[in-house]
Design a protein around this motif. Structure first.
Motif, short mmCIF file in Angstrom:
data_model
loop_
_atom_site.label_atom_id
_atom_site.label_comp_id
_atom_site.label_asym_id
_atom_site.label_seq_id
_atom_site.Cartn_x
_atom_site.Cartn_y
_atom_site.Cartn_z
N ILE A 58 5.06 -10.76 3.36
CA ILE A 58 6.47 -10.60 3.69
C ILE A 58 6.98 -9.37 2.96
CG2 ILE A 58 8.79 -11.63 3.59
CD1 ILE A 58 7.42 -14.38 3.52
N SER A 59 7.54 -8.42 3.71
CA SER A 59 8.06 -7.19 3.12
C SER A 59 9.58 -7.19 3.17
CB SER A 59 7.54 -5.96 3.88
OG SER A 59 6.14 -5.85 3.78
N GLU A 60 10.20 -6.79 2.09
CA GLU A 60 11.65 -6.62 2.04
C GLU A 60 11.97 -5.52 1.03
OE1 GLU A 60 15.79 -9.11 1.24
OE2 GLU A 60 13.89 -10.18 1.42
N GLY A 61 12.64 -4.48 1.52
CA GLY A 61 12.94 -3.36 0.64
C GLY A 61 11.67 -2.74 0.11
N ASP A 62 11.60 -2.57 -1.20
CA ASP A 62 10.43 -1.93 -1.80
C ASP A 62 9.40 -2.95 -2.29
OD1 ASP A 62 11.78 -3.01 -3.94
OD2 ASP A 62 11.89 -1.17 -5.11
N ARG A 63 9.53 -4.22 -1.89
CA ARG A 63 8.63 -5.26 -2.36
C ARG A 63 7.83 -5.89 -1.22
NH1 ARG A 63 12.33 -4.69 -6.22
NH2 ARG A 63 11.89 -5.40 -8.35
N VAL A 64 6.58 -6.25 -1.55
CA VAL A 64 5.71 -6.94 -0.60
C VAL A 64 5.19 -8.20 -1.29
CG1 VAL A 64 3.62 -6.82 0.79
CG2 VAL A 64 5.01 -4.76 0.48
N CYS A 65 5.50 -9.34 -0.73
CA CYS A 65 4.99 -10.62 -1.25
C CYS A 65 3.76 -11.01 -0.44
CB CYS A 65 6.07 -11.69 -1.14
SG CYS A 65 5.55 -13.30 -1.78
N THR A 66 2.65 -11.22 -1.14
CA THR A 66 1.38 -11.49 -0.47
C THR A 66 0.80 -12.80 -0.97
OG1 THR A 66 0.93 -9.12 -0.25
CG2 THR A 66 -0.93 -10.62 -0.01
#
Length: 235
Positions: free
Chosen positions: A165-173
């Motif tokens: 899941i990508s949001e702004g400058d972060r990617v949660c994997t």
């Protein structure tokens, strides 16, 4: 910094232009620096086309434009246009798709066989790594590589990405890690056991897509149990 060139043109001879682009791709094989290319047609005007070409940087785009094949094909392309095409040069300041792709590449390369790649195209020199299993955060690419080498020395492993899941400058994997122990790990001699672990990592990326910070959460206790480290405590 990733660079994109947008080419806006009008032509009634698109089939000829398409064949011309195929010729350019063939003639510049191994020399062109573009990483991605796509062409779109205006739904309201069949003669209006927009081409989007992506490069790793502006400098790489300029190197590409100086190829003799590029100059020759450009002159032929202009001749096929109904009017002079226009060019828009863009420095990419945010690309969430790039961020997610780089995270996947990093996880693949960490588990790759052979020597660990430099990773400087994916991880910033001052990257800050948060792992609750470590007493202190790991800071800097060199220190992060040493941490990775510790894991690689103890296990043959691979990550499987389950969700991103990508949001702004972060990617949660969310990932699954499957491994075989082949060396000493935190004082546990090699068992040859096949083990697995699940976890979730949040990566923060900067404008060029490089990872600058990461927060790891994973089932380390479950891993230790699979390695037999908790057997003495259970008896």
């Amino acid at each position: 910094m990733t660079f994109v060139q947008v080419i806006d043109c009008r032509t009634s001879r698109f089939d000829e232009m398409n064949r011309l682009m195929d010729t350019w791709v063939e003639q510049t094989k191994g020399k062109r620096t573009a990483t991605h290319n796509l062409i779109g047609k205006d739904r309201s005007d069949n003669s209006h086309f927009i081409e989007i070409v992506e490069f790793p940087s502006y400098e790489e785009a300029m190197r590409n434009s100086k190829l003799p094949e590029t100059d020759r094909i450009f002159q032929e392309m202009v001749a096929l246009c109904d009017e002079m095409p226009t060019f828009t040069d863009l420095d990419i300041v945010r690309d969430e798709q790039l961020y997610a792709a780089n995270v996947r590449r990093l996880l693949d390369e960490i588990g790759s066989a052979g020597e660990l790649p430099p990773l400087n195209d994916l991880v910033a020199e001052n990257c800050h790594d948060h792992d609750p299993a470590n007493e202190q955060d790991t800071i800097g690419l060199d220190a992060i590589r040493r941490e990775m080498e510790m894991w690689r020395g103890a296990f043959d492993f691979a990550f499987t990405v389950e969700d991103q899941i990508s949001e702004g400058d972060r990617v949660c994997t969310r990932w699954t890690w499957n491994a075989t122990q082949k060396g000493d790990f935190l004082g546990i001699p090699s068992t040859g056991r096949k083990v697995s672990m699940t976890g979730c990592t949040v990566f923060r990326c900067r404008e060029d897509g490089k990872i600058v910070e990461s927060w790891w959460q994973y089932d380390r206790l479950g891993l230790m149990s699979q390695l037999g480290a908790l057997d003495a405590l259970e008896t």
